[in-house]
Design a protein around this motif. Structure first.
Motif, PDB file in Angstrom:
ATOM      1  N   THR A   1      -8.730  -4.363  -4.053  1.00 46.67           N
ATOM      2  CA  THR A   1      -9.741  -4.000  -2.718  1.00 46.67           C
ATOM      3  C   THR A   1      -9.738  -5.210  -1.847  1.00 46.67           C
ATOM      4  O   THR A   1     -10.012  -5.091  -0.646  1.00 46.67           O
ATOM      5  N   TRP A   2      -9.874  -6.413  -2.419  1.00 53.57           N
ATOM      6  CA  TRP A   2      -9.785  -7.573  -1.917  1.00 53.57           C
ATOM      7  C   TRP A   2      -8.763  -8.585  -2.496  1.00 53.57           C
ATOM      8  O   TRP A   2      -8.778  -8.860  -3.479  1.00 53.57           O
TER       9      TRP A   2
ATOM     10  N   ARG B   1      -1.343   4.105  -1.472  1.00 53.68           N
ATOM     11  CA  ARG B   1      -2.613   3.735  -1.009  1.00 53.68           C
ATOM     12  C   ARG B   1      -2.848   3.690   0.462  1.00 53.68           C
ATOM     13  O   ARG B   1      -1.890   3.533   1.114  1.00 53.68           O
TER      14      ARG B   1
ATOM     15  N   ARG C   1      -8.425  -3.624 -13.466  1.00 55.45           N
ATOM     16  CA  ARG C   1      -8.648  -2.409 -13.043  1.00 55.45           C
ATOM     17  C   ARG C   1      -9.090  -1.480 -13.871  1.00 55.45           C
ATOM     18  O   ARG C   1     -10.064  -0.553 -14.041  1.00 55.45           O
TER      19      ARG C   1
ATOM     20  N   CYS D   1       0.880  -1.220   0.000  1.00 50.98           N
ATOM     21  CA  CYS D   1       0.020  -0.005   0.035  1.00 50.98           C
ATOM     22  C   CYS D   1       0.874   1.085   0.092  1.00 50.98           C
ATOM     23  O   CYS D   1       0.697   2.390  -0.571  1.00 50.98           O
TER      24      CYS D   1
ATOM     25  N   SER E   1     -11.368  -7.763  -6.886  1.00 49.58           N
ATOM     26  CA  SER E   1     -10.952  -9.167  -5.970  1.00 49.58           C
ATOM     27  C   SER E   1     -10.188  -9.722  -7.087  1.00 49.58           C
ATOM     28  O   SER E   1     -10.432 -10.343  -7.810  1.00 49.58           O
TER      29      SER E   1
ATOM     30  N   ILE F   1      -2.149  -5.503  -5.064  1.00 48.43           N
ATOM     31  CA  ILE F   1      -2.496  -4.245  -4.317  1.00 48.43           C
ATOM     32  C   ILE F   1      -1.965  -2.905  -5.022  1.00 48.43           C
ATOM     33  O   ILE F   1      -2.551  -1.907  -5.210  1.00 48.43           O
TER      34      ILE F   1
ATOM     35  N   HIS G   1     -15.067  -2.269  -6.475  1.00 46.87           N
ATOM     36  CA  HIS G   1     -14.239  -3.312  -5.963  1.00 46.87           C
ATOM     37  C   HIS G   1     -13.492  -4.076  -6.942  1.00 46.87           C
ATOM     38  O   HIS G   1     -13.864  -4.472  -8.245  1.00 46.87           O
TER      39      HIS G   1
ATOM     40  N   GLY H   1      -4.331  -1.764  -7.703  1.00 43.13           N
ATOM     41  CA  GLY H   1      -5.599  -1.488  -7.003  1.00 43.13           C
ATOM     42  C   GLY H   1      -6.567  -2.554  -6.389  1.00 43.13           C
ATOM     43  O   GLY H   1      -7.596  -2.125  -6.284  1.00 43.13           O
TER      44      GLY H   1
ATOM     45  N   GLU I   1      -7.962   0.477   2.410  1.00 42.35           N
ATOM     46  CA  GLU I   1      -8.763   0.180   1.118  1.00 42.35           C
ATOM     47  C   GLU I   1      -8.488  -1.292   0.772  1.00 42.35           C
ATOM     48  O   GLU I   1      -9.234  -1.734  -0.256  1.00 42.35           O
ATOM     49  N   VAL I   2      -7.767  -2.096   1.697  1.00 38.71           N
ATOM     50  CA  VAL I   2      -7.611  -3.402   1.012  1.00 38.71           C
ATOM     51  C   VAL I   2      -8.032  -4.378   2.267  1.00 38.71           C
ATOM     52  O   VAL I   2      -7.713  -4.491   3.354  1.00 38.71           O
ATOM     53  N   GLU I   3      -9.021  -5.187   1.803  1.00 40.04           N
ATOM     54  CA  GLU I   3      -9.640  -6.235   2.853  1.00 40.04           C
ATOM     55  C   GLU I   3      -9.080  -7.567   2.350  1.00 40.04           C
ATOM     56  O   GLU I   3      -8.770  -7.999   1.097  1.00 40.04           O
TER      57      GLU I   3
END
Length: 227
Positions: free
Chosen positions: A215-216, A23, A179, A18, A199, A210, A197, A213, A27-29
């Protein structure tokens, strides 16, 4: 290495990725992919604070959901057969593998019967590998347009699987491609709402994902191990 140690190591790598990308870490799960581990290890993952768990097959997930269903948010991340929709609907918070109209129709039907709205990711086969599921990239906008009529499905983003590469950097074009597709989908207003999102990224390549971009990220062996 204990699971706690693996979680800490992964967290440090996510934070570093990140930072490189400018970032925010928030923002990242992380989805802990528990498909290859036992019921006991799944419980350990939950006790260690992992709250998003991913499974690929209903048969393998069923005992885990029966035991730990309320203790986690469950993500269905594998290919979903239409005849299995009745099993997973209402039990998994997210479906990451929406890739055909017949599946969308069955999800819509079952979700409507239950009065649910199901958050879904459209799976796109950005790499073009024949062994992978997902829409061809040039079919995405048409497919997404068809989904506007489905009141019980909410498209929250796009999902892809990159080829396994010895050098993770080689996966960058795949993640960048997803993305760019997400950005075009939103820019052209195809769904009538934003699908924010992405994934993408697994144990071998999540840092590159990551940086592009994600997010998962879906992490199995690097996070919960493999049995």
């Amino acid at each position: 290495m204990s699971m706690k140690d693996r979680i800490e190591a992964v967290e440090a790598r996510i934070a570093a990725a990140c930072a490189r990308a400018g970032r925010d870490r928030g923002e990242v799960e992380v989805i802990a992919v528990t498909k290859y581990v036992s019921l006991e290890t799944t419980g350990e993952a939950i006790r260690e604070g992992l709250r998003h768990l991913g499974e690929n097959r209903w048969q393998d997930a069923a005992p885990k959901l029966q035991t730990y269903g309320e203790a986690a948010e469950w993500h269905f991340i594998g290919h979903l057969q239409t005849n299995k929709v009745k099993d997973v609907i209402g039990k998994f918070r997210y479906i990451h593998s929406l890739d055909r109209l017949s599946l969308a129709k069955e999800l819509e039907k079952k979700a409507g019967q239950l009065g649910l709205t199901v958050p879904c990711f459209i799976q796109v086969n950005v790499s073009g590998e024949e062994s992978k599921y997902g829409l061809a990239p040039d079919k995405l906008l048409e497919f997404a347009g068809e989904l506007r009529a489905f009141e019980h499905l909410r498209i929250v983003g796009l999902m892809t699987m990159a080829p396994y590469e010895a050098e993770p950097e080689a996966t960058r074009p795949v993640f960048r491609g997803l993305r760019e597709l997400r950005d075009r989908l939103n820019r052209e207003g195809v769904l009538g709402y934003e699908a924010p999102h992405l994934s993408m990224g697994m144990s071998n390549d999540f840092e590159v994902a990551i940086e592009e971009g994600a997010t998962w990220v879906r992490l199995g062996s690097s996070l919960v191990g493999r049995e």
